[in-house]
Design a protein around this motif. Structure first.
Motif, PDB file in Angstrom:
ATOM      1  N   GLU A 133       0.808  -1.015  -0.119  1.00  0.00           N
ATOM      2  CA  GLU A 133       0.138  -0.042   0.022  1.00  0.00           C
ATOM      3  C   GLU A 133       0.969   1.309   0.329  1.00  0.00           C
ATOM      4  OE1 GLU A 133      -3.819   0.439   1.927  1.00  0.00           O
ATOM      5  OE2 GLU A 133      -3.166  -1.676   2.972  1.00  0.00           O
ATOM      6  N   ALA A 136       2.158   2.556  -3.176  1.00  0.00           N
ATOM      7  CA  ALA A 136       0.892   2.927  -4.122  1.00  0.00           C
ATOM      8  C   ALA A 136       0.345   1.816  -5.103  1.00  0.00           C
ATOM      9  CB  ALA A 136       1.406   4.145  -4.876  1.00  0.00           C
ATOM     10  N   ASN A 138      -2.606  -1.349  -4.886  1.00  0.00           N
ATOM     11  CA  ASN A 138      -3.751  -1.742  -4.443  1.00  0.00           C
ATOM     12  C   ASN A 138      -3.591  -3.388  -3.627  1.00  0.00           C
ATOM     13  OD1 ASN A 138      -6.340  -2.932  -3.652  1.00  0.00           O
ATOM     14  ND2 ASN A 138      -7.310  -1.858  -5.038  1.00  0.00           N
TER      15      ASN A 138
ATOM     16  N   GLU B  70      -9.200   6.405  -3.741  1.00  0.00           N
ATOM     17  CA  GLU B  70      -8.005   5.564  -3.719  1.00  0.00           C
ATOM     18  C   GLU B  70      -6.786   6.255  -4.584  1.00  0.00           C
ATOM     19  OE1 GLU B  70      -9.092   1.469  -4.895  1.00  0.00           O
ATOM     20  OE2 GLU B  70      -6.954   1.163  -5.383  1.00  0.00           O
ATOM     21  N   ASP B  71      -7.186   6.623  -6.087  1.00  0.00           N
ATOM     22  CA  ASP B  71      -6.162   6.973  -6.892  1.00  0.00           C
ATOM     23  C   ASP B  71      -5.702   8.366  -6.501  1.00  0.00           C
ATOM     24  OD1 ASP B  71      -7.080   5.127  -8.613  1.00  0.00           O
ATOM     25  OD2 ASP B  71      -8.490   6.512  -9.819  1.00  0.00           O
ATOM     26  N   ASN B  74      -3.002   7.157  -3.888  1.00  0.00           N
ATOM     27  CA  ASN B  74      -1.846   6.311  -4.249  1.00  0.00           C
ATOM     28  C   ASN B  74      -1.083   7.376  -4.957  1.00  0.00           C
ATOM     29  OD1 ASN B  74      -2.401   3.830  -3.429  1.00  0.00           O
ATOM     30  ND2 ASN B  74      -3.700   3.306  -5.451  1.00  0.00           N
ATOM     31  N   ARG B  77       0.978   8.728  -2.379  1.00  0.00           N
ATOM     32  CA  ARG B  77       1.874   8.045  -1.704  1.00  0.00           C
ATOM     33  C   ARG B  77       3.264   7.700  -2.573  1.00  0.00           C
ATOM     34  NH1 ARG B  77      -2.792   3.218  -0.108  1.00  0.00           N
ATOM     35  NH2 ARG B  77      -2.981   3.987   1.980  1.00  0.00           N
ATOM     36  N   LYS B  78       3.156   8.141  -3.772  1.00  0.00           N
ATOM     37  CA  LYS B  78       4.495   8.283  -4.612  1.00  0.00           C
ATOM     38  C   LYS B  78       5.441   9.177  -3.966  1.00  0.00           C
ATOM     39  CE  LYS B  78       1.891   6.306  -8.618  1.00  0.00           C
ATOM     40  NZ  LYS B  78       1.402   6.689  -9.932  1.00  0.00           N
ATOM     41  N   HIS B 106       5.170   1.814 -11.613  1.00  0.00           N
ATOM     42  CA  HIS B 106       4.752   3.432 -11.645  1.00  0.00           C
ATOM     43  C   HIS B 106       5.440   4.312 -12.833  1.00  0.00           C
ATOM     44  CE1 HIS B 106       2.178   2.342  -8.669  1.00  0.00           C
ATOM     45  NE2 HIS B 106       3.039   2.334  -7.490  1.00  0.00           N
TER      46      HIS B 106
END
Lengths: 258, 252
Positions: A133, A136, A138, B70-71, B74, B77-78, B106
Motif C-alpha cells: 500500500e 501505491a 492496491n 484511492e487514486d 496512491n 503515496r508516490k 509506476h
C-alpha cells in the motif's frame, strides 16, 4: 431481562456479521479490481499454474480412485437385481454432476486454498501487505484478484479432467477387471449423458472456485497474531471452504438439476 | 507539510490517540519517542493512510488523507518512502525486484533500467553485489538497508521510519542512523521517525516529540529534550523504571 437477551444475541452474531460484511466488501473490491487496469496478467498466469497445473497430480489420483471405487460398488450392487448394464450411466452421471466438481473443489481448496491463506497471512503479519500500500499498489488488485480469477478459471478446467479420468477409472474396473463389454459400457455412458449434466457441473465448479479463493484470501488478509494467527487462518480457510462447498453443493444441485 | 489536527483513534476499548496535534515542516527531521504500546506506529500509519482517524484529520500538503479517494491517495503515496520495523521485504522477490518494485509499476522504465537504478540505490545504502539474492539470505541489518533502498527508489519527498534501529546490534544501528542522516541531507527529504532508541533520536532528529497518553506532551530540539524538567519525559529519556510512567504489572 429483554435487554440481556438482546445483548446476548448481539454478542453471538456480532463476529459472524462482521466477517460476512468484510467478505462482501472484499468481493466488491475484487470485482472492481478486475475491471480496472493494469490487468496483472503475469500474476494471473502464475496463480493459474499454482491452482491448476500444480494441483493436477492429486486431482488425477483422486478422480481415478473415485471412478474405480464407484464402478466397483455399482457393479456389486446393481448385479443383485441384474442392472449391471447401467453402471456406466451411473458412473458418468455421478462424476459429471457431483463428484467431478465437488472432489476437484475439495482437493484444490485443501491444497491451493490453504497455501493462499498461509501466504497472504504471512504477508499480512510481516507488514508486506502494508508495504504494498505504501508503494501505491492496491493489495486486493495485486494479490487477491489473480488468485480469484485462477480459482474461477482453473476449477472448471480441473473438473472436466476429473470427469474424464473418473469415467475412465470406471471403464477400467468394469471392462478390464470385471469383464463387461467395452461397447455396452461406452453406450451406457454416452446414451444417457446430456450436455446439461456437464455444463451444470461446470457452473458448480465456477461457484466453488470463486468461493474457496474468496474465503482463503479473506482469511489470509485478516490474519493477526503472528505465526499462530497464520496457522489459525490456514485452518479456517480450509474448514470454511469445505463447509461452503459441501453445503452449497446441495442447494446448487437442487437448483441446477430440477 | 504534515499536520495532525485533534486526531483520535481507538481499538475497541483502547484509546490510543486522544486528540493528538502535531506539525512537521518541510525538510524537518522529526523523531517521535514514546514507550511500547503508546501508539507510535499508529501515528505513523495515519501519515500514509494505512489507518484513518476516528475523529480529527491528518493533512499532507494540505490534503486531508482520510477524505482522498484511492487514486488520489496512491498519487500522494508516490511522494512517500517508508522503512518498516520488520523491513517488510517481499520474500518471493529478489533484492533488486524489491528495490525496483515501485519503479516497475509506476514508471515506463525497462527492466534493465530498473535493475540498474536499483543497484544504484543499493549502492547508496552501502550494498553491492546482492541484487540477485533473496531477502531470506540477508542479515537483519542488510534487510533494513534494502528496505531503505526500496523506500528511496522513487526519490520521495517524505521518508517515514518505523523503529529503524530496533533489533539491530549497536554497529548496525549506527550504520542505519548515519544512512538516515545521509538520506535527509542528500535527498533533502522531510522525515518522520518513531523510535524508543534515545541514542538514535538524539543523533538523527532536528526535533523530538514525546507521545504519551495519546497526545504529544513535549516537543523540542534534541538539546531541549535532553535538558527538560518534565518528569514524564525525564523518566523516559533516562530509562528509569520508577516515575510517573506506569509499567503494566510492575509495582513501584
Amino acid at each position: 431481562m429483554i435487554v440481556k437477551v438482546i445483548e446476548f444475541i448481539g454478542a453471538v452474531i456480532e463476529k459472524p456479521a462482521l466477517g460476512m460484511g468484510r467478505i462482501v466488501l472484499l468481493l466488491v473490491s475484487i470485482l472492481r479490481g478486475m475491471l480496472k487496469p493494469p490487468f496483472e496478467i503475469r500474476n494471473i498466469i502464475g496463480q493459474m499454474l499454482e491452482v491448476g497445473v500444480n494441483s493436477l497430480p492429486v486431482v488425477l489420483i483422486t478422480a481415478i480412485a473415485t471412478g474405480m471405487v464407484l464402478a466397483l460398488h455399482m457393479y456389486t450392487g446393481f448385479s443383485r437385481f441384474g442392472a449391471e448394464g447401467l453402471v456406466g450411466t451411473v458412473v458418468a452421471l455421478s462424476m459429471t454432476r457431483e463428484f467431478g466438481p465437488v472432489l476437484a473443489a475439495l482437493v484444490v481448496a485443501g491444497r491451493a486454498g490453504a497455501a493462499m491463506a498461509a501466504e497472504l497471512g504471512t504477508m499480512k503479519v510481516t507488514e508486506q501487505i502494508d508495504a504494498l500500500e505504501t508503494l501505491a499498489v492496491n493489495p486486493v488488485k495485486y494479490l487477491v484478484v489473480p488468485r480469484f480469477l485462477a480459482g474461477l478459471i482453473m476449477l472448471p478446467a480441473l473438473t472436466i479432467i476429473t470427469d474424464i479420468v473418473g469415467i475412465l477409472g470406471g471403464y477400467f474396473v468394469n471392462v478390464v477387471l470385471l469383464g463387461t463389454s467395452s461397447k455396452s459400457y461406452l453406450r451406457a455412458t454416452w446414451d444417457f449423458l446430456q450436455m446439461e449434466d456437464i455444463y451444470n457441473g461446470m457452473i458448480k465448479a465456477c461457484f466453488f472456485g470463486a468461493a474457496f479463493t474468496l474465503i482463503s484470501c479473506y482469511k489470509g488478509f485478516y490474519t493477526s497474531g503472528g505465526a499462530e494467527g497464520v496457522g489459525r487462518a490456514t485452518t479456517g480457510a480450509v474448514v470454511y471452504s469445505f463447509m461452503t462447498i459441501l453445503i452449497s453443493d446441495y442447494f446448487l444441485s437442487a437448483w441446477l438439476f430440477r | 507539510m504534515i499536520e495532525f489536527r485533534d486526531v483520535h483513534k481507538s481499538f475497541e476499548d483502547n484509546n490510543v490517540l486522544q486528540g493528538l496535534n502535531l506539525n512537521v515542516d518541510k525538510g524537518e527531521s522529526i523523531v517521535v519517542i514514546g514507550g511500547s504500546g503508546t501508539g507510535k506506529s499508529v501515528l505513523l500509519k495515519h501519515v500514509i493512510g494505512l489507518m484513518n482517524p476516528d475523529n480529527g484529520a491528518v493533512y499532507v500538503d494540505s490534503n486531508s488523507i482520510s477524505e482522498m479517494n484511492e487514486d488520489g491517495l496512491n498519487q500522494l503515496r508516490k511522494k512517500f518512502g517508508m522503512l518498516f520495523q520488520s523491513s517488510a521485504l517481499f520474500d518471493s522477490m529478489t533484492v533488486w525486484e524489491n528495490v525496483g518494485f515501485a519503479l516497475k509499476r509506476h514508471t515506463s522504465m525497462s527492466e534493465s533500467d530498473v535493475k540498474e537504478l536499483s543497484s544504484e540505490k543499493l549502492k547508496m545504502v552501502g550494498l553491492v553485489g546482492i541484487e540477485d539474492d533473496m531477502p531470506a539470505q540477508l542479515s537483519g541489518g542488510m534487510r533494513k538497508r534494502v528496505g531503505l533502498a526500496r523506500a528511496i527508489a522513487m526519490n520521495p519527498e517524505i521518508l517515514l521510519y518505523d523503529e529503524p534501529t530496533t533489533g539491530l546490534d549497536p554497529i548496525n544501528a549506527e550504520v542505519i542512523n548515519d544512512l538516515i542522516i545521509k538520506m535527509n541531507e542528500e535527498l533533502n527529504v522531510t522525515s518522520v521517525t518513531i523510535t524508543h532508541d534515545m541514542k538514535s533520536a538524539y543523533k538523527i532528529a532536528d526535533t523530538i516529540a514525546m507521545l504519551y497518553n495519546g497526545v504529544i506532551i513535549s516537543r523540542g530540539t534534541p538539546e531541549e529534550i535532553r535538558n527538560t524538567t518534565d518528569p514524564v519525559v525525564r523518566q523516559f529519556i533516562e530509562g528509569k523504571a520508577s516515575g510517573p510512567i506506569s509499567v503494566e504489572g510492575i509495582d513501584k
